[in-house]
Design an enzyme around this catalytic site. Structure first.
Site, short mmCIF file in Angstrom:
data_model
loop_
_atom_site.label_atom_id
_atom_site.label_comp_id
_atom_site.label_asym_id
_atom_site.label_seq_id
_atom_site.Cartn_x
_atom_site.Cartn_y
_atom_site.Cartn_z
N HIS A 1 0.73 -1.15 -0.07
CA HIS A 1 0.26 -0.06 0.25
C HIS A 1 1.01 0.91 0.22
O HIS A 1 0.35 2.35 0.17
CB HIS A 1 -0.80 0.43 0.84
N LYS B 1 -8.99 13.17 4.96
CA LYS B 1 -8.35 12.27 4.64
C LYS B 1 -7.26 12.50 5.76
O LYS B 1 -7.48 13.36 6.59
CB LYS B 1 -7.38 12.08 3.46
N ARG B 2 -6.48 11.28 5.84
CA ARG B 2 -5.33 11.59 7.19
C ARG B 2 -4.11 12.84 6.83
O ARG B 2 -4.39 13.07 5.48
CB ARG B 2 -4.60 10.48 7.31
N LYS C 1 0.38 14.51 1.01
CA LYS C 1 -1.54 14.62 0.27
C LYS C 1 -1.83 16.29 0.13
O LYS C 1 -3.12 16.57 0.02
CB LYS C 1 -1.92 14.24 1.86
N THR D 1 -9.56 6.29 -1.64
CA THR D 1 -10.16 5.70 -1.83
C THR D 1 -11.52 6.28 -1.52
O THR D 1 -12.25 6.35 -1.61
CB THR D 1 -10.79 3.79 -0.67
N LYS E 1 -15.29 7.62 -3.22
CA LYS E 1 -16.99 7.54 -2.36
C LYS E 1 -17.50 9.06 -2.93
O LYS E 1 -18.85 9.28 -3.10
CB LYS E 1 -16.48 7.58 -0.77
C1 26Q Z 1 3.17 0.28 10.17
C2 26Q Z 1 4.06 0.05 11.34
C3 26Q Z 1 3.93 0.56 12.40
C4 26Q Z 1 3.22 1.34 12.76
C5 26Q Z 1 1.67 1.67 12.10
C6 26Q Z 1 2.72 1.53 10.26
C7 26Q Z 1 1.45 1.99 9.39
C8 26Q Z 1 0.43 1.38 9.88
C9 26Q Z 1 -1.22 1.92 8.88
C10 26Q Z 1 1.95 1.93 8.38
C11 26Q Z 1 0.51 2.57 6.91
C12 26Q Z 1 -0.84 2.62 7.61
C13 26Q Z 1 -1.21 2.66 7.02
C14 26Q Z 1 -1.38 2.82 5.59
C15 26Q Z 1 -2.70 3.41 4.46
O1 26Q Z 1 -3.74 2.90 4.76
N1 26Q Z 1 -2.16 2.87 3.09
C16 26Q Z 1 -3.32 4.03 1.77
O2 26Q Z 1 -3.51 2.71 1.34
C17 26Q Z 1 -5.46 2.96 0.66
C18 26Q Z 1 -5.50 1.49 0.39
O3 26Q Z 1 -5.27 0.60 -0.38
C19 26Q Z 1 -4.70 3.79 -0.81
O4 26Q Z 1 -5.62 4.35 -0.75
C20 26Q Z 1 -3.57 5.03 0.30
O5 26Q Z 1 -3.36 5.71 -0.90
C21 26Q Z 1 -2.68 4.98 1.16
O6 26Q Z 1 -2.41 5.56 1.45
#
Ligand code: 26Q
Length: 821
Positions: free
Chosen positions: A370, A561-562, A567, A669, A673
């Protein structure tokens, strides 16, 4: 409920669905399960009683699905994810069981307001953002398209933090979603497992032991106990299970210590175990490399793998057939240690030889990537990994030596390339690369949009891709239209039904038929009325929540979004400042009244993201108090953006901001929406925006900015943001205003460094894209001034977004990766 492996049992007679019988059932639940009568019941009690009534019907279908899966003896899908951002479940379950209208009518007859009690259901926020919400959409779609699937995750006591805004700054507070109990879940103590950490590894004592068989003696053990939640598909066809693990101590209290007077010490082990599943890490991009996170990842991966293998052996008696009966999908690298865990189980518990175990492992796993952001690629220091998981470290080395052997023998790679393929990063402190481990241990590696998949092949996995060219494939993300259209936008849903009938409810591609109505003025009027009603509803909500006064006839421009530099919320704010300036300098012009809404959380340790939130609030205060722009520009930061807030904001949007630096947003995503709900997109050619443009037509989307290739080229050539800023008076002025403290008179240097970053390196190409973005916004204004044209474009968006249903995405996973019919 565990009927696995048992003969069919007689089922209770199907429940009647009529409002009166349902009202009776609800009162019965209230009386005998909650212990209150209708007079004494509080709104929470009614909510609970309603959920129990819906749940009982779901359970009937759940038992049938479990039975069917067992009888078919086919392959099951296991979706492993550290995050499931499911939001509220009541409306989802009732609507998919096709009983929402009956629930409504039943509650009416009881004098209870459905909307009021629905608001009381906590929003299960066991995820950060896109990746977690995707897992939730996938769970619903797998049930819908009849894929037998289990979701595996962690039952965090505290999910995503609640965000409050205090004097413009983000404040993080714990969210206790389980405070009133959770009627959707079932504890399954009988399916608990022991999970080990630390300790040492000895050679196996078994004299027939294979070369690779070892005995791991962990120093520490905890219990993993599952909680199951049923996930209903559309029209109740299948109900799958979401299984979330909770950590429990082996000895809740050490009695000998307690009796010796050491009361705290007696509880220490218990607290330590429970801490494992206490809280979700709220970072979505720069992973906090903390030991507790690796412990969470292993705890959950081990429990899930033990459960999968236990089920397989119980049904099929032969571990060798695992890949034919189980497809395990890794949602990013967070569960990648599961690759080593399956190897450990196969080698040490089942005595398989290495080649055999490795073959089974690779045929069982597949991995979804991702992100390409280097700082987000997960890796763990070797000493930490070794201390916590000594046996897994050995296995990682063994896999690595095989992998590098294969790479060398292929003759395709020099030493540098071998270094990038290695599971161990040797540059500096040695680290285990979880992405490479997941790649090596999987037969399929997929990206989440066409562009992102191409970039994966060219960047992070370039050499692994050369070694295994058949493994990388694309699965463009999707969203569930049940939640993100039919439930959250009832007005639009009914309007579409009235125009084209019901077929789109089962086949989102049938929305295409709406194309015929795009230019129909009677339809346009109704479409505009629906949008206006959604905007008025949001406006009311924001008045209650944050005392904002927002005119529903203005253009609603929304970025939710975050918060992250890539972004580019900052780009949006800079453009707003510039617009503010232009309105003040030219009040005589025909400005389009705009409301700019922002929402999103910043990772607690991400300084610039928190500063961007403060900036949005500082600029909002200045703009909203300035009579010169009254009625023309309003800015509002909406606190605590979550799934439920998204369900209110997305149907109310006219304009969707999808403005990431090209090449950096894997898919997005939220973009999908918004478009399904009839907003126009202003966006870069990034992630799935590219494919959205292809589907809705380039005349129905507002694209601006550098492409991913151009971003690369600019960076390679040595991009100088100062040159660009010198060429744009508007940009220079907006940056100067922000930097000099116009919006932060209480602390004039607050934004100095943030702005300096744009001058010095501008990694995210804010300056490079500013003029293009700003003129795209003026094109948006011009379109808004032709309402009929705007609506025509918006209707084409709704009509042509059917392909972005997560049902389509899941069918592609099922056909290409999981090989389930
Ligand atoms: C990893 C290690 C330690 C702590 C936290 C994490 C961690 C947690 C969550 C790293 C990344 C995330 C989340 C990533 C995320 O939400 N990515 C998004 O995924 C979506 C679904 O595929 C995409 O549409 C987005 O583009 C992408 O940013």
């Amino acid at each position: 409920m565990n009927l696995e492996g048992k003969a069919p049992l007689p089922m209770p007679a199907p429940r009647q669905v009529d409002p009166q019988a349902l009202a009776h059932e609800i009162v019965e639940r209230l009386t005998y399960r909650i212990g209150k009568n209708a007079t004494a019941a509080k709104p929470h009690d009614w909510l609970h009683a309603v959920i129990l009534s819906i749940r009982d019907r779901v359970i009937d279908a759940w038992i049938k699905s479990t039975q069917k899966t067992y009888e078919e003896q086919g392959r099951r899908v296991y979706y492993l994810s550290l995050e499931f951002l499911i939001g509220r479940l009541m409306r989802d379950a009732a609507s998919n069981m096709e009983m929402l209208d009956d629930v409504q009518a039943a509650l009416d007859s009881l004098g209870v307001d459905l909307d009021i009690i629905a608001e009381l259901e906590p929003d299960a926020a066991l995820g950060n953002g896109g990746l977690g919400r995707l897992a939730a959409c996938f769970m619903e779609s797998m049930a819908t398209v009849d894929v037998p699937a289990y979701g595996y995750g962690i039952r965090y006591v505290n999910g995503m933090f609640r965000q409050e805004i205090s004097e413009g700054w983000q404040v993080e507070l714990p969210e206790t979603w389980l405070a009133h109990g959770n009627p959707w879940e079932f504890e399954r103590r009988e399916a608990s497992y022991e999970i080990g950490f630390g300790g040492r590894v000895d050679p196996s004592e078994d004299e027939n032991a294979s070369l690779h068989q070892m005995r791991w003696r962990p120093a520490e053990r905890v219990i993993a106990t599952p909680y199951d939640t049923p996930i209903v598909g559309w029209r109740g066809g299948r109900v799958n299970t979401l299984r979330l693990w909770e950590a429990q101590p082996i000895d809740p209290i050490l009695l000998d210590r307690f009796n010796a007077g050491d009361h705290l010490g007696a509880l220490a082990e218990s607290n330590r175990a429970e801490a494992l599943t206490r809280v979700l890490y709220p970072a979505d991009s720069s992973p906090a490399g903390q030991e507790l996170r690796l412990r969470q990842e292993y705890f959950f991966s081990s429990a899930s793998l033990q459960d999968i293998v236990r089920r397989h052996v119980q049904y099929f008696r032969d571990i060798h057939t695992l890949p034919e009966k189980a497809a395990i999908q890794l949602n990013d690298t967070h569960p990648a240690v599961a690759v080593a865990e399956l190897m450990r189980i196969l080698l040490d518990d089942h005595g398989l030889d290495f080649d055999e175990a490795w073959d089974i492992t690779r045929r069982t796993f597949s991995y979804t990537n991702h992100t390409l952001l280097p700082e987000a690629l997960e890796s763990w220091p070797v000493p930490l990994f070794e201390r916590l998981l000594p046996r897994h470290m050995q296995i990682v080395y063994a896999i690595n030596s095989r992998l590098l052997g294969e790479a060398r023998r292929s003759g395709k790679f020099d030493d540098h390339a071998i270094g990038t393929i290695s599971l161990i990063d040797e540059g500096g402190e040695r680290r285990v690369r979880m992405g490479n481990l997941a790649f090596a241990g999987s037969h399929s590696i997929n990206g989440v949009s066409a562009l992102h998949t191409d970039l994966m092949k060219q960047t992070v996995f370039a050499d692994l891709h050369r070694l295994y060219p058949a493994r990388i494939n694309n699965k463009t993300n999707g969203v569930t239209f049940r939640r993100w259209l039919m439930q959250c936008n009832h007005g639009l849903f009914e309007l579409i039904r009235e125009a084209i009938g019901d077929r789109f409810m089962d086949d989102p591609e049938a929305l295409r038929e709406l194309d015929r109505f795009a230019a129909d003025s009677a339809f346009q009027d109704k479409f505009a009325a629906v949008k206006h009603a959604n905007k008025a509803a949001l406006s009311n909500l924001l008045r209650q929540r944050v005392n904002a006064r927002i005119d529903p006839s203005a253009l609603f421009d929304i970025q939710i979004k975050r918060i992250h530099e890539y972004k580019r919320q900052f780009l949006n704010i800079i453009e707003a400042v510039s617009l503010y300036d232009q309105i003040r300098s030219h009040p005589e012009k025909d400005w389009v009244p705009r409301v700019k809404l922002f929402g999103g959380k910043a990772a607690s340790s991400y300084h610039n993201a928190k500063l961007i939130i403060k900036l949005a609030n500082d600029v909002a205060r200045a703009v909203n108090h300035d009579p010169a722009v009254q009625g023309l520009l309003k800015i509002q930061f909406v606190p605590n953006y979550n799934v439920s807030m998204a369900e209110m904001m997305i149907p109310a949007a006219d304009l969707s901001e999808q403005i990431s630096t090209a090449g950096m947003e894997a898919s997005g995503t939220g973009n999908m929406k918004f478009a399904v709900n009839g907003a126009l997109t202003i966006g870069t050619l990034d992630g799935a925006n590219v494919e959205m443009r292809d589907h809705v037509g380039e005349e129905n989307i507002v694209i601006f900015g550098l492409t991913a290739a151009q971003v690369n080229e600019r960076r390679a050539k040595g991009y100088d943001p100062r040159e660009v800023i010198a060429q744009s008076r508007e940009l220079a002025q907006a940056l100067a205003a922000i930097s000099s403290g116009v919006f932060s008179p209480d602390d004039p240097t607050r934004y100095k460094d943030l702005v300096q970053g744009i001058y010095d390196h501008d990694w995210f190409m804010v300056a490079a894209d500013f003029e293009s973005y700003s003129s795209a916004q003026r094109r948006v204004d011009a379109l808004w001034q032709e309402p009929s044209r705007w609506i025509e474009m918006a209707v084409h968006n709704v009509a042509r977004m059917g392909w972005f249903s997560s049902d389509r995405t899941i069918r592609e996973y099922a056909a290409d990766i999981w090989k389930v019919p």
